[in-house]
Design a protein around this motif. Structure first.
Motif, mmCIF file in Angstrom:
data_model
loop_
_atom_site.group_PDB
_atom_site.id
_atom_site.type_symbol
_atom_site.label_atom_id
_atom_site.label_comp_id
_atom_site.label_asym_id
_atom_site.label_seq_id
_atom_site.Cartn_x
_atom_site.Cartn_y
_atom_site.Cartn_z
ATOM 1 N N LYS A 37 0.834 -1.204 0.000
ATOM 2 C CA LYS A 37 0.000 0.000 0.000
ATOM 3 C C LYS A 37 0.865 1.248 0.000
ATOM 4 C CE LYS A 37 -4.362 -1.426 2.163
ATOM 5 N NZ LYS A 37 -5.200 -1.337 3.393
ATOM 6 N N LYS A 42 -11.789 -12.555 1.861
ATOM 7 C CA LYS A 42 -11.504 -11.189 2.304
ATOM 8 C C LYS A 42 -10.145 -10.726 1.783
ATOM 9 C CE LYS A 42 -11.722 -7.468 5.010
ATOM 10 N NZ LYS A 42 -12.624 -6.340 4.711
ATOM 11 N N ARG A 43 -9.154 -11.626 1.836
ATOM 12 C CA ARG A 43 -7.813 -11.301 1.341
ATOM 13 C C ARG A 43 -7.831 -11.028 -0.162
ATOM 14 N NH1 ARG A 43 -4.436 -16.245 3.621
ATOM 15 N NH2 ARG A 43 -6.383 -17.034 4.483
ATOM 16 N N GLU A 66 -9.342 -7.541 -0.797
ATOM 17 C CA GLU A 66 -8.398 -6.471 -0.450
ATOM 18 C C GLU A 66 -7.288 -6.359 -1.495
ATOM 19 O OE1 GLU A 66 -8.592 -6.022 4.411
ATOM 20 O OE2 GLU A 66 -6.877 -7.025 3.491
ATOM 21 N N GLU A 75 -8.675 -4.743 -4.669
ATOM 22 C CA GLU A 75 -8.870 -3.319 -4.412
ATOM 23 C C GLU A 75 -7.542 -2.575 -4.483
ATOM 24 O OE1 GLU A 75 -10.779 -3.188 -0.642
ATOM 25 O OE2 GLU A 75 -12.760 -3.753 -1.437
#
Length: 299
Positions: free
Chosen positions: A142, A170-171, A174, A177
């Motif tokens: 990030k 979920k991973r 993310e 995204e």
């Protein structure tokens, strides 16, 4: 309900378009010494039809050997026997040395996994994904993406397989995204998303896929994959038909010049890559014996 068959067969076009990511970054990601990647190889054989019985990734390396890359939560003897059977199929088709590397999500006590069946021995290299902290890697990526710094794209697409206390779906969300925030064109980001999905596919349930589909950010991605998969399927069908026709013509040429076609030549022609098939016609004209043809097809 919308259904998407997320398999390596459907995503071959993505790997072919994006294999340079592996070519440039694989050694740094795996921390394993090996020759560079030269090309991407198909992942499916007619004998291996189900999603649970397919090879994950295969690459031709610069020294002529083949890299067979697998992902597993844990590594068992049954897994090794299955991988060995894949490698025998690869060897039967290409007759080149094979390097099998297993990305193990829960970790493995040794850097190698092997079995000895007497006349048959099998060895693999294990990369322990539990040594890679997914939470820390996510923060690192990030930060680098925000600063527009260079990243290893394999760290990004394999991020969901790293150590984490979050669920896989979920991973994956993310990661995609984060990929969408890259300063890159949309096709490249779509390819990264496709790679992320297919590399995690075996660890995602049908419910997970429906959950991803319901996420509005996934709609464009799935439509892209579906459209490209259909387009690629049509193109590959035409190419495959032309290659088969070319092989038959070459066999007729050989028979006309040398008599009955040797079984070894037939096998070599059937395994030959397109570049070999294209050059073989001229070689037949200039050759004095079938031994010349066999030598040409083997090298």
């Amino acid at each position: 309900m919308q259904h998407f068959d997320v398999t390596a067969h459907n995503y071959d076009f993505v790997f072919k378009d994006s294999f340079n990511l592996f070519k440039n970054d694989i050694a740094d990601f795996l921390k394993v010494e090996m020759p560079g990647i030269a090309s991407y190889l198909e992942t499916e054989f007619t004998e291996v039809e189900t999603n649970t019985e397919r090879m994950d990734l295969n690459f031709k390396l610069e020294d002529g050997s083949i890299l067979h890359l697998e992902e597993e939560i844990e590594v068992s003897v049954d897994d090794l026997i299955r991988f060995a059977s894949y490698d025998l199929k690869l060897y039967n088709r290409y007759r080149d040395r094979i390097r099998t590397i297993i990305l193990c999500i829960k970790g493995y006590p040794a850097s190698e996994a092997a079995f000895n069946a007497g006349s048959l021995g099998y060895n693999t290299t294990v990369v322990n994904m539990s040594d890679k902290d997914g939470k820390e890697k996510l923060k690192e990526l990030k930060d680098k993406i925000e600063k527009k710094e260079k990243i290893n794209y394999l760290d990004l697409i394999f991020l969901p397989l790293m150590k984490s206390d979050q669920k896989m779906v979920k991973r994956v969300k993310e990661t995609i995204e984060l990929e969408d925030k890259l300063d890159a064109d949309q096709k490249f980001k779509n390819n990264l998303a496709a790679l992320t999905i297919v590399l995690c596919d075996k660890f995602l349930s049908s419910e997970n896929m429906i959950e991803l589909w319901r996420d509005r950010k996934m709609v464009k991605f799935f439509k892209y994959v579906e459209e490209q998969g259909k387009k690629k399927g049509k193109e590959e069908g035409k190419i495959e038909g032309k290659q088969e026709e070319a092989r038959l013509i070459l066999m007729r040429q050989i028979k006309a010049k040398f008599g009955d076609t040797d079984n070894e030549i037939i096998k070599l022609i059937n395994r030959a890559e397109l570049s070999k098939i294209e050059d073989l016609s001229e070689k037949i004209i200039t050759s004095d014996s079938t031994e010349d043809i066999i030598d040409f097809l083997k090298h």
